[in-house]
Design an enzyme around this catalytic site. Structure first.
Site, short mmCIF file in Angstrom:
data_model
loop_
_atom_site.label_atom_id
_atom_site.label_comp_id
_atom_site.label_asym_id
_atom_site.label_seq_id
_atom_site.Cartn_x
_atom_site.Cartn_y
_atom_site.Cartn_z
N HIS A 75 0.86 -1.22 0.11
CA HIS A 75 -0.16 -0.09 0.02
C HIS A 75 0.79 1.09 -0.08
O HIS A 75 1.72 1.31 0.95
CB HIS A 75 -0.86 -0.07 1.24
CG HIS A 75 -1.71 1.04 1.17
ND1 HIS A 75 -1.78 2.39 1.00
CD2 HIS A 75 -3.34 0.75 1.29
CE1 HIS A 75 -2.99 3.00 1.30
NE2 HIS A 75 -3.96 2.20 1.10
N TYR A 119 -15.00 4.49 5.12
CA TYR A 119 -13.78 4.37 4.87
C TYR A 119 -13.18 2.77 5.07
O TYR A 119 -13.61 2.08 5.97
CB TYR A 119 -13.08 5.17 6.08
CG TYR A 119 -11.57 5.37 6.10
CD1 TYR A 119 -10.91 5.72 4.90
CD2 TYR A 119 -10.88 5.04 7.45
CE1 TYR A 119 -9.49 5.56 4.82
CE2 TYR A 119 -9.58 5.28 7.18
CZ TYR A 119 -8.83 5.43 6.16
OH TYR A 119 -7.41 5.67 6.17
#
Length: 433
Positions: free
Chosen positions: A288, A346
């Site tokens: 990520h 989220y």
């Protein structure tokens, strides 16, 4: 006071440009800024957003050609009704999260509806940021300007019609607006009520981040920023002009609209941007990336790479990383992170973080995906999938954010926030790699 409430809205495209606009043909002087007699009997006035001697690439200033100069006003008096403010809360290193603030029951316009959430500088300092949530249920009849900083507005509910000295823009959820320090404006609610977030930037004006190895395209592209064209109000009658000065509201009464700029040129301008046009960059291999790849705007400091404030978004995007824990990783950060949610969910928080809510993770506060998200991510089939129908954002700053006393005492503060990590198990086994 009579005013035109429905001008045709047109915009100029670009970021950091030297713009020029006139509502009447020939209203802009040719070849000079301050002629002996300006066209149409207008007054020339300079609005400076930076010091005169800044590097030209960083200079922000606009020449205004208006019906009456801004100097035409009586003495400002301190208003009896002041914005919620006062002292910041005591030292508190804890992770904090808030449920959405309710829309007020009593009539509340845009500038009455600011709830201070956190700050890291006094308003008289040329650095730092103050963060608010706004909740309103009536349009402004008065006009406002903020002497304390540049305003970044992030609507979460309700469209805003923002009439500024330079023109009119309409902003809806999933768009943002930026209003320069000192620029007069009025906010009208197109849907009857509104809620959203405000970052008050006391430091260097917001700009686009450098792209580095990304190259010459990507993230927020300059052509997608829109500045309103000139539009003026020629109105007689009383109107209250309110200024925010060192955190207090002071007002005077004018006998004309202060939004009377017929023409203007310069770079110190209001603008809006549609977050759905952000060109998201992500990994196409593994891991990520750092969240800095999601930066929309930044206010730099004198330390290269260290932001006074970054505005970062987490938009819809494809997740394709192989052999990777795909949610945002567990983190302890030098920076301070205030997060909000415009719509959807989220991807690091399965529950408890709602549109209109907020969270604050201070310097070196350990944070990351909650237990439910973590469990699902470890077991997930790593086929490509799209995180859709979401828009979270972050105001990130290098200086410690202290929550306000109001934010610490409001009933929306979630006392059990830490519990979202409480069930994270130890899966360590020294005998199995």
């Amino acid at each position: 006071m009579n005013r035109d409430t429905s001008p045709d809205l047109h915009y100029l495209s670009g970021f950091g440009n030297e713009f020029a606009s006139e509502a009447l043909p020939g209203a802009l002087p040719v070849g000079q800024n301050s002629p002996q007699k300006a066209p149409y009997g207008l007054y020339a006035e300079l609005l400076s957003g930076t010091a005169f001697t800044m590097a030209r690439s960083e200079l922000r200033r606009t020449w205004l050609y208006r019906i009456r100069p801004s100097a035409l006003h009586p003495r400002f008096e301190r208003l009896a009704r002041q914005p919620l403010g006062g002292p910041l809360g005591g030292i508190n290193p804890n992770r904090l999260r808030w449920s959405p603030q309710p829309i007020p029951a009593e009539p509340t316009d845009f500038i009455e509806g600011w709830l201070p959430m956190a700050a890291n500088a006094a308003a008289e300092k040329p650095a730092g940021v103050s963060i608010y949530i706004y909740c309103a249920n009536r349009s402004m009849e008065r006009v406002f300007f903020n002497a304390d900083g540049e305003l970044l507005l992030v609507p979460e509910q309700g469209r805003l019609r923002i009439a500024t000295e330079l023109g009119v823009m309409e902003v809806e959820p999933l768009e943002i607006a930026v209003i320069p320090r000192g620029m007069k404006f009025r906010v009208e609610l197109l849907d009857g009520q509104a809620r959203g977030y405000i970052a008050e930037n006391h430091g260097a004006p917001l700009r686009l981040p450098d792209l580095g190895p990304i190259g010459s395209n990507g993230l927020a592209n300059p052509r997608d920023f829109l500045t309103p064209v000139a539009h003026y109000e020629e109105a007689e009658g009383p109107v209250q002009l309110v200024q925010k000065f060192l955190g207090e509201h002071w007002a005077c009464e004018l006998q004309h609209s202060p939004l009377d700029v017929v023409a203007w040129h310069g770079s110190n301008v209001p603008y809006k941007y549609d977050l759905r046009r952000f060109n998201t960059i992500g990994t196409v291999s593994f891991d990520h990336p750092d969240p800095s790849i999601f930066t929309v705007l930044t206010s730099p400091t004198s330390v290269h790479g260290m932001a006074n404030m970054d505005f970062v978004i987490f938009p819809p995007r494809w997740m394709v990383a192989e052999n990777t824990f795909r949610p945002p990783w567990f983190h302890r950060n030098l920076m301070n992170e205030f997060m909000g949610l415009i719509n959807g969910a989220y991807d690091a928080k399965a529950e408890g973080f709602l549109p209109g809510g907020a969270s604050l993770h201070g310097v070196m506060s350990a944070h990351g995906p909650d237990a439910e998200t973590c469990e699902k991510a470890i077991a997930a089939d790593l086929a490509p999938h799209k995180i859709d129908n979401t828009m979270a954002f972050m105001f990130e700053t290098s200086q410690v954010l202290r929550p306000s006393l109001q934010a610490l005492e409001c009933p929306q503060l979630q006392a059990d926030y830490d519990s979202c990590w409480a069930t994270l198990p130890s899966t360590f086994n020294p005998n199995r790699r």
